[in-house]
Design a protein around this motif. Structure first.
Motif, mmCIF file in Angstrom:
data_model
loop_
_atom_site.group_PDB
_atom_site.id
_atom_site.type_symbol
_atom_site.label_atom_id
_atom_site.label_comp_id
_atom_site.label_asym_id
_atom_site.label_seq_id
_atom_site.Cartn_x
_atom_site.Cartn_y
_atom_site.Cartn_z
ATOM 1 N N LEU A 1 -9.894 22.578 29.908
ATOM 2 C CA LEU A 1 -10.551 21.293 29.695
ATOM 3 C C LEU A 1 -12.034 21.485 29.413
ATOM 4 N N ASN A 2 -12.656 22.427 30.112
ATOM 5 C CA ASN A 2 -14.071 22.721 29.848
ATOM 6 C C ASN A 2 -14.255 23.253 28.439
ATOM 7 N N HIS A 3 -13.319 24.114 28.007
ATOM 8 C CA HIS A 3 -13.409 24.669 26.656
ATOM 9 C C HIS A 3 -13.246 23.565 25.603
ATOM 10 N N ILE A 4 -12.333 22.631 25.870
ATOM 11 C CA ILE A 4 -12.137 21.521 24.929
ATOM 12 C C ILE A 4 -13.400 20.677 24.825
ATOM 13 N N ALA A 5 -14.017 20.419 25.968
ATOM 14 C CA ALA A 5 -15.259 19.645 25.956
ATOM 15 C C ALA A 5 -16.329 20.353 25.133
ATOM 16 N N LYS A 6 -16.411 21.685 25.279
ATOM 17 C CA LYS A 6 -17.385 22.450 24.488
ATOM 18 C C LYS A 6 -17.042 22.385 23.003
ATOM 19 N N CYS A 7 -15.755 22.480 22.681
ATOM 20 C CA CYS A 7 -15.342 22.402 21.278
ATOM 21 C C CYS A 7 -15.785 21.084 20.650
ATOM 22 N N ILE A 8 -15.493 19.986 21.336
ATOM 23 C CA ILE A 8 -15.843 18.669 20.807
ATOM 24 C C ILE A 8 -17.352 18.523 20.682
ATOM 25 N N LEU A 9 -18.073 18.986 21.704
ATOM 26 C CA LEU A 9 -19.524 18.861 21.721
ATOM 27 C C LEU A 9 -20.160 19.641 20.581
ATOM 28 N N ILE A 10 -19.651 20.841 20.319
ATOM 29 C CA ILE A 10 -20.257 21.704 19.300
ATOM 30 C C ILE A 10 -19.795 21.331 17.899
ATOM 31 N N LEU A 11 -18.491 21.073 17.734
ATOM 32 C CA LEU A 11 -17.963 20.855 16.391
ATOM 33 C C LEU A 11 -18.259 19.478 15.832
ATOM 34 N N THR A 12 -18.416 18.476 16.690
ATOM 35 C CA THR A 12 -18.629 17.114 16.190
ATOM 36 C C THR A 12 -19.837 17.011 15.270
ATOM 37 N N PRO A 13 -21.034 17.488 15.660
ATOM 38 C CA PRO A 13 -22.159 17.406 14.712
ATOM 39 C C PRO A 13 -22.054 18.407 13.571
ATOM 40 N N LEU A 14 -21.513 19.619 13.845
ATOM 41 C CA LEU A 14 -21.446 20.630 12.796
ATOM 42 C C LEU A 14 -20.482 20.244 11.688
ATOM 43 N N LEU A 15 -19.426 19.517 12.025
ATOM 44 C CA LEU A 15 -18.451 19.080 11.016
ATOM 45 C C LEU A 15 -18.718 17.670 10.509
ATOM 46 N N GLY A 16 -19.835 17.073 10.947
ATOM 47 C CA GLY A 16 -20.228 15.763 10.430
ATOM 48 C C GLY A 16 -19.407 14.612 10.954
ATOM 49 N N LEU A 17 -18.710 14.803 12.071
ATOM 50 C CA LEU A 17 -17.818 13.755 12.563
ATOM 51 C C LEU A 17 -18.561 12.555 13.120
ATOM 52 N N THR A 18 -19.876 12.690 13.388
ATOM 53 C CA THR A 18 -20.649 11.531 13.852
ATOM 54 C C THR A 18 -20.703 10.442 12.790
ATOM 55 N N TRP A 19 -20.530 10.834 11.523
ATOM 56 C CA TRP A 19 -20.520 9.830 10.451
ATOM 57 C C TRP A 19 -19.294 8.939 10.536
ATOM 58 N N GLY A 20 -18.310 9.347 11.311
ATOM 59 C CA GLY A 20 -17.128 8.513 11.487
ATOM 60 C C GLY A 20 -17.434 7.180 12.140
ATOM 61 N N PHE A 21 -18.587 7.089 12.843
ATOM 62 C CA PHE A 21 -18.973 5.814 13.434
ATOM 63 C C PHE A 21 -19.282 4.777 12.355
ATOM 64 N N GLY A 22 -19.482 5.234 11.109
ATOM 65 C CA GLY A 22 -19.682 4.290 10.022
ATOM 66 C C GLY A 22 -18.481 3.396 9.815
ATOM 67 N N ILE A 23 -17.284 3.925 10.100
ATOM 68 C CA ILE A 23 -16.083 3.100 10.008
ATOM 69 C C ILE A 23 -16.147 1.984 11.042
ATOM 70 N N GLY A 24 -16.682 2.316 12.225
ATOM 71 C CA GLY A 24 -16.823 1.305 13.273
ATOM 72 C C GLY A 24 -17.754 0.183 12.871
ATOM 73 N N THR A 25 -18.796 0.492 12.089
ATOM 74 C CA THR A 25 -19.719 -0.559 11.656
ATOM 75 C C THR A 25 -19.064 -1.514 10.668
ATOM 76 N N LEU A 26 -18.064 -1.023 9.930
ATOM 77 C CA LEU A 26 -17.347 -1.914 9.017
ATOM 78 C C LEU A 26 -16.433 -2.852 9.776
ATOM 79 N N ILE A 27 -15.874 -2.365 10.891
ATOM 80 C CA ILE A 27 -14.969 -3.185 11.691
ATOM 81 C C ILE A 27 -15.739 -4.122 12.596
ATOM 82 N N ASN A 28 -16.810 -3.619 13.193
ATOM 83 C CA ASN A 28 -17.594 -4.398 14.157
ATOM 84 C C ASN A 28 -19.070 -4.298 13.791
ATOM 85 N N TYR A 29 -19.515 -5.227 12.922
ATOM 86 C CA TYR A 29 -20.877 -5.170 12.393
ATOM 87 C C TYR A 29 -21.835 -5.842 13.381
#
Length: 536
Positions: A413-441
């Motif tokens: 579980l600790n390794h998974i948390a590290k994976c998500i923490l490290i890969l999310t910005p490196l793979l640009g997944l934070t931009w996925g919140f843009g979909i949320g702005t279309l649903i809930n502006y």
């Protein structure tokens, strides 16, 4: 009239069928016009209510008493749970002569059949309620009709009361206005004429205060991001030889370096575009938009390259591409695809002066849809990288032979948390919140999206650079911080390789090698990791 309405009920029953009809706006307008013509000629001797159809209902009455209000109520619980009410007050009724016939018709599915306006009114949004038509057997100049519409989408809050203009084949707001309604699920409209009415709704634009908050977050975040990216590039250049001693590590740092440089250039051009827009330089705005588009796409495609390399190293353990092949594919994806997309976009849209939007130096959204040349590739890349993240998590959770001790489950579980923490910005997944702005502006969602992506450079520095143990050790060794750190670096270089996630996702990019079988005490999780990890 009953038979006629039965026919219309079938015609408007399936909105998806209308997608196959050429010139659906013209044809649906003809339906509205036909029903109005029938209603005007309807001869009745008393009140009539035809409410047995699921898609269209009619209410009609003869005004014999000019001192009473005319009302009509519609309820489509069986179709889409929409309701509507019509009121013509006694003041307007007195303008008619005795025995005037008033007919009201409501459509439940016409909101899905009629297209959203394609002119300036399209900014007001989508049809969000019943379409209701009212006709009278004689004309009157002093007239006012009040209508209540139940919202189909309750999250929309920006309202425009409109009527269908048969001349321009579009919605028109002339002579109509919205009235305050204490019921938040309903919209009340008042119009000074008769025909087919409905409501167009969209999300309310952010007010000046909210826009100022977002602007401050954007510029402060981008400033921090630019500084962080410069530091990241300097660190990568400083430790380059120490951390790129094998092919996979080399490819990882090539991706990190290119992502940093491209995001830095994109942020700089974003600021240039904002400044150019303020001074109203059209040609300069086109140039700023083009380069911003190119560099942001390059950033996304290099993130895609990193995700694909990670996926390849996880899934193709026993297959090895040469460095030249990997570099060729990476640079084509990282630079070739973005340049091709950007050049085609500007070549197609700029001759008609529809490349940029009038609200800033960025791609046109409403007219030429040039914005899709950024959104579609970005969303596709996010989807691929999200799948890569899921593969990484599945690999970590993949059970080994026998039962896992609780200690190892906690470690996973600790390794998974590290994976998500490290890969999310490196793979640009934070931009996925843009979909949320279309649903809930809303402002909170906009703040989250703006902050995460304005600070992406800082996240790359932190998670892509400083959290890499090899980078830290190389920096300690380079600047000789202490004898202890040098000794630790030496020990680290001579020790057996750690499992792939025991030191974070970084080790996934380590050199491919043989299994580590020197220790008979290796845990089951280590054996699992070694089966697909790339060892240092």
């Amino acid at each position: 009239m009953q038979n006629f309405l039965d026919t219309i009920n079938i015609v408007v029953e399936n909105s998806t069928t209308w997608d196959q009809i050429p010139d659906r706006v013209q044809q649906s307008s003809n339906i509205l016009q036909s029903v109005e013509n029938f209603s005007e000629k309807l001869s009745i001797t008393g009140p009539i209510n035809i409410k047995n159809n699921s898609n269209i209902q009619l209410s009609a009455n003869i005004i014999s008493n000019l001192t009473t209000d005319y009302t009509a109520d519609f309820n489509f619980n069986q179709t889409n749970n929409l309701t509507g009410n019509i009121l013509i007050n006694s003041k307007s009724v007195r303008a008619f002569s005795a025995n005037t016939t008033i007919v009201s018709v409501a459509y439940a599915t016409m909101m899905d059949i009629l297209n959203t306006p394609n002119d300036t009114n399209s900014r007001l949004g989508v049809i969000n309620g019943l379409v209701m038509t009212t006709t009278v057997s004689e004309n009157s100049n002093a007239f006012e009709i009040e209508m209540d519409f139940k919202k189909s989408n309750q999250t929309l809050d920006r309202t425009a009361c409109v009527y269908w203009n048969f001349t321009i084949q579009n919605w028109d707001s002339t002579g109509c206005r919205a009235k305050n309604n204490t019921d938040s699920t309903m919209v009340t409209c008042i119009c000074d004429h008769l025909t087919s009415f409905s409501i167009l709704m969209s999300y309310s634009p952010l007010n000046a205060r909210d826009n100022m908050i977002l602007s401050y977050i954007s510029y402060i975040g981008i400033g921090i991001s630019i500084l962080s990216l410069v530091i990241c590039i300097i660190i990568e250049a400083t430790v380059w030889k120490s951390v790129t001693k094998n092919k996979t590590s080399y490819m990882r740092h090539v991706c990190i370096m290119n992502i940093s440089v491209m995001l830095l250039m994109a942020d700089i051009w974003f600021i240039i575009g904002s400044a150019v827009y303020e001074i109203k330089k059209v040609d300069a705005c086109v140039a700023a938009t083009f380069f911003t588009h190119v560099f942001y796409l390059c950033t996304f495609f290099w993130m895609l390259t990193m995700g694909l390399i990670l996926f390849y190293r996880l899934m193709c353990v026993f297959h090895d591409l040469s460095k030249s092949v990997m570099m060729g594919i990476s640079f084509f994806l990282g630079y070739g695809c973005p340049i091709i997309i950007s050049v085609i976009t500007v070549a197609v849209t700029q001759p008609s002066k529809r490349y940029t939007t009038d609200k800033g130096c960025w791609l046109n959204v409403t007219e030429s849809k040039a914005f899709l040349a950024f959104v579609i590739p970005a969303l596709a890349i996010l989807l691929v990288n999200f799948i890569t993240l899921l593969v990484v998590i599945i690999k970590v959770l993949r059970p080994s032979i026998g039962d896992k001790p609780k200690k190892e489950e906690k470690s996973s579980l600790n390794h998974i948390a590290k994976c998500i923490l490290i890969l999310t910005p490196l793979l640009g997944l934070t931009w996925g919140f843009g979909i949320g702005t279309l649903i809930n502006y809303t402002l909170p969602m906009q703040v989250i999206f703006t902050a995460l992506n304005a600070l992406q450079g800082f996240f790359i520095l932190l998670f892509g650079c400083l959290m890499d143990k090899k980078v830290r050790d190389a920096l300690f060794s380079r600047f000789s911080v202490s004898r202890w750190s040098s000794q630790q670096t030496k020990t680290s270089n001579l020790s057996a390789a750690d499992p792939v996630f025991s030191k974070g996702v970084i080790n996934l990019f380590a050199k491919k090698g043989v299994y580590n079988i020197s220790s008979a005490q290796a845990s089951s999780s280590s054996e699992m990791s070694n089966s697909y990890s790339l060892l240092t």
